[in-house]
Design a protein around this motif. Structure first.
Motif, short mmCIF file in Angstrom:
data_model
loop_
_atom_site.label_atom_id
_atom_site.label_comp_id
_atom_site.label_asym_id
_atom_site.label_seq_id
_atom_site.Cartn_x
_atom_site.Cartn_y
_atom_site.Cartn_z
N THR A 55 0.53 73.76 -64.45
CA THR A 55 1.29 73.92 -63.40
C THR A 55 0.75 73.47 -63.09
OG1 THR A 55 3.29 75.12 -64.37
CG2 THR A 55 2.43 75.79 -61.73
N VAL A 56 0.29 72.76 -61.94
CA VAL A 56 -0.41 72.76 -60.51
C VAL A 56 0.14 73.70 -59.33
CG1 VAL A 56 -1.06 70.60 -58.72
CG2 VAL A 56 -0.65 70.62 -61.36
N SER A 57 0.95 73.27 -58.61
CA SER A 57 2.08 74.70 -58.08
C SER A 57 3.19 74.13 -58.28
CB SER A 57 1.69 73.49 -57.23
OG SER A 57 1.98 72.60 -56.72
N GLU A 58 3.80 75.44 -58.04
CA GLU A 58 5.28 75.70 -57.92
C GLU A 58 5.16 76.85 -56.80
OE1 GLU A 58 6.67 75.76 -63.05
OE2 GLU A 58 6.01 78.25 -61.77
N ASN A 59 6.91 76.20 -56.00
CA ASN A 59 6.79 76.77 -54.85
C ASN A 59 8.49 76.96 -54.85
OD1 ASN A 59 4.23 74.80 -53.73
ND2 ASN A 59 4.28 76.37 -52.14
N ALA A 60 8.91 78.37 -53.96
CA ALA A 60 10.24 78.68 -54.14
C ALA A 60 10.80 77.51 -52.85
CB ALA A 60 10.38 79.60 -53.47
N CYS A 61 12.39 77.03 -53.01
CA CYS A 61 12.65 75.86 -52.12
C CYS A 61 13.89 76.06 -51.95
CB CYS A 61 12.04 74.64 -52.67
SG CYS A 61 12.52 73.29 -51.31
N LEU A 62 14.41 76.01 -51.38
CA LEU A 62 15.66 75.66 -51.36
C LEU A 62 16.80 77.05 -52.17
CD1 LEU A 62 15.55 72.02 -50.01
CD2 LEU A 62 16.85 73.99 -48.56
#
Ligand SMILES: N[C@@H](CCC(=O)N[C@@H](CS)C(=O)NCC(=O)O)C(=O)O
Length: 277
Positions: free
Chosen positions: A3-10
């Protein structure tokens, strides 16, 4: 897979992941948007293939697709456009080599060892995504921009039954007859033009067509429109009497401002096919 990045989105998650690809023989990075519904079970998936010079990131940050996908409960996958890295062949031109994989399996040197984007997008990445995420492989659709529109159309016509619908933004529509195409197909596949045919949406339209709906938008002020040849694909669609909507959008150019302007229409178009039983 890393996992490079995980962002909460919508209400869902916009992730970026890296993995070692057996198709391309190098590390590959892709973006994946999962809507909130994916927490409860598998969701339909829309593939977005990008154009020349793009990575997984351009459309992920500029196409404005997540909002519409969240509304429809659809996942989005943003693959990279080529293999990359120090040991991977490249070329000084922006439209050949890294960033310009053209969604083919190269057979020619120096490209053949890594430039296998057809296998990567058609086989390896779908299997990986289905293994790790809540994706319904029975409900897939595909879209793309420019070189990615070419990839979307040719994958859809070459893999009957895989995608319920296909759309494209300013697709390279007849690459065997344009400089965005002849140059790359010669480099990757060699001089024998019979090996090019499956990678030309206009030729594939004449030969097999697509068993489902098609939506294509191109801007009338697209600075590359002579290379895209929308008129060739339009003629093949008319000749075949293929179900399709082709639109020439007045004043729009080739940029992501154009793509984002019509993204709602494309996601809604795919949602209709993806949610049909
Ligand atoms: N750099 C090329 C054009 C490349 C180009 O327009 N690429 C499109 C896809 S074919 C793109 O999406 N570029 C990246 C971006 O706009 O984020 C040129 O100036 O001739």
């Amino acid at each position: 897979m890393e996992t490079v990045s995980e962002n909460a989105c919508l209400g869902g998650v916009q992730g970026v992941y890296r993995h070692t690809s057996s198709a391309t023989g190098c590390d590959m990075t892709f973006g994946l948007f999962l809507p909130a519904e994916a927490k409860d079970g598998p969701v339909p998936v829309l593939w977005y293939l990008s154009g020349l010079t793009c990575t997984h990131e351009n459309a992920m940050v500029k196409a404005g697709a997540q909002g519409w996908a969240a509304e429809q409960g659809i996942a989005l996958v943003f693959p990279d456009t080529s293999p990359r890295g120090e040991g991977v062949a490249d070329h000084e031109d922006y439209d050949l080599g890294q960033g310009a994989g053209f969604y083919v399996n190269a057979t020619q040197e120096p490209w053949a060892p890594h430039f296998r984007m057809w296998d990567y997008v058609a086989e390896e990445l779908p299997a990986l995504v289905a293994e790790h995420f809540a994706i319904d492989p029975e409900r897939q659709a595909i879209t793309g921009h420019s070189m990615g529109g070419h990839g979307a159309l040719t994958l859809a016509m070459n893999l009957p039954g895989r995608y319920r619908s296909v759309s494209a933004f300013a697709p390279i529509s007849n690459p065997t007859a344009a400089d965005w195409g002849r140059k790359q197909l010669t480099a990757y596949l060699g001089d024998d033009e019979s090996t090019w045919a499956k990678h030309d949406a206009t030729l594939m339209m004449k030969q097999v067509g697509f068993d489902g709906p098609i939506l294509i938008d191109t801007g009338t002020s697209d600075q590359f429109i002579d290379l895209l040849r929308p008129e060739a694909l339009a003629a093949a669609i008319a000749e075949r009497r293929q179900q399709a909507t082709l639109r020439l959008q007045p004043g729009y150019d080739h940029s992501y401002f154009f793509v984002s302007s019509f993204m709602e229409d494309h996601v809604s178009f795919h949602a209709e096919a993806l949610y049909r039983d």
